[in-house]
Every structure is written in structure tokens, then in C-alpha cells.
Enzyme design. Sequence first.
Site, PDB file in Angstrom:
ATOM      1  N   LYS A 209     -14.464-107.099 -37.971  1.00 42.65           N
ATOM      2  CA  LYS A 209     -14.203-105.845 -37.252  1.00 42.65           C
ATOM      3  C   LYS A 209     -14.256-104.704 -38.252  1.00 42.65           C
ATOM      4  CE  LYS A 209     -12.908-104.254 -33.122  1.00 42.65           C
ATOM      5  NZ  LYS A 209     -13.097-104.765 -31.759  1.00 42.65           N
TER       6      LYS A 209
ATOM      7  N   LYS B 109     -18.863-111.219 -36.408  1.00 45.60           N
ATOM      8  CA  LYS B 109     -19.227-110.464 -35.210  1.00 45.60           C
ATOM      9  C   LYS B 109     -17.991-109.757 -34.701  1.00 45.60           C
ATOM     10  CE  LYS B 109     -21.973-109.401 -31.799  1.00 45.60           C
ATOM     11  NZ  LYS B 109     -21.731-107.993 -32.204  1.00 45.60           N
TER      12      LYS B 109
ATOM     13  N   SER C 112     -22.670-109.937 -26.136  1.00 46.06           N
ATOM     14  CA  SER C 112     -23.257-109.528 -27.417  1.00 46.06           C
ATOM     15  C   SER C 112     -23.988-110.716 -28.054  1.00 46.06           C
ATOM     16  CB  SER C 112     -22.176-109.046 -28.379  1.00 46.06           C
ATOM     17  OG  SER C 112     -21.907-107.678 -28.184  1.00 46.06           O
TER      18      SER C 112
ATOM     19  N   GLN D  84     -10.365-111.502 -33.553  1.00 45.41           N
ATOM     20  CA  GLN D  84     -11.768-111.744 -33.215  1.00 45.41           C
ATOM     21  C   GLN D  84     -12.195-113.175 -33.571  1.00 45.41           C
ATOM     22  OE1 GLN D  84     -13.376-108.576 -32.191  1.00 45.41           O
ATOM     23  NE2 GLN D  84     -14.882-109.900 -31.207  1.00 45.41           N
TER      24      GLN D  84
ATOM     25  N   LYS E  75     -11.095-115.240 -30.555  1.00 45.80           N
ATOM     26  CA  LYS E  75     -11.826-114.810 -29.364  1.00 45.80           C
ATOM     27  C   LYS E  75     -13.256-115.338 -29.398  1.00 45.80           C
ATOM     28  CE  LYS E  75     -11.501-110.464 -28.561  1.00 45.80           C
ATOM     29  NZ  LYS E  75     -11.617-109.018 -28.362  1.00 45.80           N
TER      30      LYS E  75
ATOM     31  N   ASN F 219     -15.106 -97.489 -21.585  1.00 44.64           N
ATOM     32  CA  ASN F 219     -16.072 -98.520 -21.197  1.00 44.64           C
ATOM     33  C   ASN F 219     -15.423 -99.696 -20.469  1.00 44.64           C
ATOM     34  OD1 ASN F 219     -17.282-101.329 -22.361  1.00 44.64           O
ATOM     35  ND2 ASN F 219     -18.892 -99.945 -21.684  1.00 44.64           N
TER      36      ASN F 219
ATOM     37  N   THR G 197     -17.476-106.397 -20.824  1.00 45.62           N
ATOM     38  CA  THR G 197     -16.044-106.607 -21.090  1.00 45.62           C
ATOM     39  C   THR G 197     -15.234-106.392 -19.810  1.00 45.62           C
ATOM     40  OG1 THR G 197     -16.453-105.802 -23.320  1.00 45.62           O
ATOM     41  CG2 THR G 197     -14.168-106.041 -22.671  1.00 45.62           C
TER      42      THR G 197
ATOM     43  N   GLY H  39     -19.802-102.000 -30.420  1.00 43.81           N
ATOM     44  CA  GLY H  39     -18.941-100.856 -30.116  1.00 43.81           C
ATOM     45  C   GLY H  39     -17.481-101.252 -29.961  1.00 43.81           C
ATOM     46  N   ASP H  40     -16.627-100.260 -29.895  1.00 40.11           N
ATOM     47  CA  ASP H  40     -15.199-100.420 -29.580  1.00 40.11           C
ATOM     48  C   ASP H  40     -14.721 -99.014 -29.214  1.00 40.11           C
ATOM     49  OD1 ASP H  40     -12.865-102.576 -29.902  1.00 40.11           O
ATOM     50  OD2 ASP H  40     -12.047-100.697 -30.642  1.00 40.11           O
TER      51      ASP H  40
END
Length: 443
Positions: A125, A89, A375, A110, A113, A239, A208, A164-165
Site C-alpha cells: 500500500k 498489490k 484489479s 492487504q 485481503k 467510489n 469494490t 486507487g484508494d
Amino acid sequence: MQYTQKILEQTIKKNPNEPEFHQAITEILTTLQPFINEHPQYEKEKVLERMVEPERQIIFRVPWVDDKGEIQVNRGYRVQSNSAIGPYKGGLRFHPSVNLSVIKFLSFEQIFKNSLTGLPIGGGKGGADFDPKGKSDREVMAFCQSFINELYRHIGADWDIPAGDIGVGGREIGFMYGQYKRLTGKYEGAFTGKGLTYGGSLVRTEATGYGLVYMAENMLHSKGISFEDKKVAISGSGNVAIYAAQKASQFGAKVVTMSDSNGYVYDPDGMDIDAIKEIKEKRRGRIKEYLEYRKNAEYFENGLVWSVPCDIALPCATQNELQEDGAKLLIKNGCIVVAEGSNMSTSLEATHLLQNSGVFFAPGKAANAGGVAVSALEMAQNSSRISWSFEEIDCKLRNIMHEIYTNSFEAAEKYGMKGNLVAGANIAGFKKVADAMIQQGTV
Ligand code: NDP
């Protein structure tokens, strides 16, 4: 030589020319040593050797046709780092600076996290060196469809779920999800950050930024203070930055500055979040256009956003945007808390400077985990075909951020590094993944 140092040196040698990846593993491995010393099974099981090597790295060609009828070729990536505690993820980044080093550092971070959220998600990622800025909607769609023509075979609701990023928001997720559905014939939650009309979750857009402010709220609370009447400096205006600014303002703080890659604005009266949303979310314009909305605001093309005096600094743009010069300015101006909204916002030297000067610092893997947490809640809603209310999800998000703060704080304290949330987050995130890897055999 200590185990962590040995792995660090070996990994850097084996992966030359990947400075961002080197920085991420240095930060993690140097803080894990006290914990690893007490638990020799991790060395015996070669957990670090396995963790620094992604399970899979996919690199592919993305050809598409621009509005002039010319063929363009970009490079796409998906790095699937670790699936010990759940399916891969992590987001997709579309930016000209994307390369393997950047995606590997993001994918590695990630892992920890996602573990910190307490939810069953592994680390991955991806992205491309494509720049959506200045492209028409049709060009962005053509790129997204071509990107998915290859990526679709490597993702899926129970395997790898992108989001998204930088450069990937609701528009891009929509185009990619549509193409995924067309190619697979499956209406499943293979992406998060989807639109609300086709399986998206409330609060995902805000998650976020709101989560970042909830993290900072916990940090301030430990010092007996709140956001009320505090000055907040935020970098970026995408964002994460927008919704961090919104929540900080709702908490009674004054957000005095925001930026983009061209410059920053200073508004002594506090940033008008609706104006920023109109410029960035509707017009896809530049931060400079903010001057059309506020007569007291000033725009600076050169200089550092961190030169604006603040109590709380929230870097929300990109990696290494806060270096030693910025850290010195924050310290000089009496900043109390720095919480990273962007991933690895702060260089190693600047992090040490802030920590040694008594600034309470939270790393991105803890402070910006609210996005991936919601998410995972979107995935849960998709699999059970239900949707929770805004209030319900926001409450879950706030609790998750409190848990992340507490677990990181306590892990650091237990290993003699009280107040060092970088070490605490790394230890707390690492333990769960490492134990799952050992229990699953040599994976
Ligand atoms: P957006 O694309 O929405 O916004 C990015 C912002 O950062 C823009 O203001 C952009 O300015 C600025 N920026 C990007 N690259 C640079 C650069 N090289 N130099 C200066 N400014 C730059 O991205 P997000 O808000 O989604 O992401 C921001 C950060 O937060 C990233 O580090 C991302 O990894 C991290 N993050 C995002 C999550 C999410 O849910 N979206 C979750 C967790 C972390 P310009 O428009 O001029 O390029």
C-alpha cells in the site's frame, strides 16, 4: 505468555506512535490464537515475527509547483509488506491524514485481503499526505508526475502494482501511468484502475462497491432474507459508496443516507444515485449540493450518519468512522448486518459491541476485497492482451465474494467461533500466506 500476545507486545514496542498499525495487528493477532495453537509450526518458523515486519518501506520527497508558481513539498510512501503469494498489490491514498502508521496498517491488512481473493497477489500500500481537494487538474498532474519520478523504480507489472484508494481515482491513475510509461518506456500493466482506452478493465470502477453488496447479500441470505425493501445506511460518497449504493438499489433496497467529511444527507425516498454521481464524479462537489436535486432530502452538518435507522449499514468512508456511539445507535435501531466498505471502518470496541449484540459483521478485508479481486483480473487481461465483457467479470466478482464469505464462515466455525467473520477471514487469509512463506524458506 501466548505466542500471539508476545508478538503483539513486541511489535507495538518496536513501532511506537503508530496507532492504526497497532489496531490492525491487534485485531488480527488476537483472533489467530486458536488456529495457531493447533499448528505449532507457525511459531517454530517465526511466521508472525516475519509477517508483522514489512519486506520494505519506502519514504520519499515529492516536490511540485502549484498554480501560483510556488514550490510545495509532500511526503510519499510505499510499504511492500509481503510477496509470498504474488507481487505486491494495493492502492495509493492521497489525503492529508496519510502517515506511516496509516500506510502500514493498510498494507498489513492487504496481505490477508489479497490472500482471501484466491488470486496470486501479495500485499502492499502507498500514498502521500497530498490533498487533491480544491487543486486544479494541472496541480494534480504535477503532483502525480513528481510522485512517480521516485516511485517508478520500485514498481512494475511483475513486482508491485498500485491502484486507487481515497483521493486517487481514474484521473490520478492516468497521470501516474503516463509518467511511468514515459520514464520506463514500457507499456505494461504496472497500475490497475486504468482508463478503458489504455488497458483498464470493465467493472473495476464498480468492483469494490458491488463486491461489498454481494458480501452483504451472502450474509443476509444466511438469515433467509434479501435486500428487497431493506433500508441501507451508507457513509461516504466516493467510489466505494457510490457503487455500493447503486447495487443495493438495483437489489431493491432503499439507500436512505450518504455522507462526506462535512456532513450527511437523509433522503426518505431513497438516494438518487445519478444525482450523487453528477455531484461527486463530475462536479467534484459537496454532498450538501444534493438538496438541489431532491425536495424531501435533509442535510445535517453535525451528528452521525448511523443515527438514521437502517437494516443494513455499509461504512464506506475511512478508518474508525464507526465507533461505540455509532454502534449503539445501529443496535438500538435494529440493524441486522454491518459490512465494512472502508478499511478498518470500525473500532475494536465497536466491533465487539456489534458482534455481542447479534449484528452480523463483516470486516473490510473480506467485504471490500472485490476491488483488488477485479484489479487482479485486470492484470490477467493485460498480460494476455485480452478483455472480458462486463457480464463475465461481474459474474466472476460475485463468485469470488461468495467464496470469501464461505471460506471465512467455515474457518470461524472450524475453530469454535461460528458467525465471527473477523476471525474466519483472518484465519483463512493467514493460512495460505504462512504456508507459502514456510515453503519458500526463510523469507
Ligand atoms: P474516495 O476518495 O473515492 O471517497 C472517500 C469518501 O470518504 C469521500 O466521501 C470522503 O469525503 C470520505 N472521507 C475520506 N476521508 C474521510 C475522513 N477522514 N472523514 C470523513 N469522511 C472521509 O475513496 P474510496 O471510495 O476509493 O475509498 C473509501 C474507503 O474504501 C477507504 O477506506 C479505502 O481504503 C476503501 N477501499 C477502497 C477501494 C477502492 O477500490 N477504491 C478498495 C478497497 C477498499 P470527502 O470528499 O469530504 O473527503
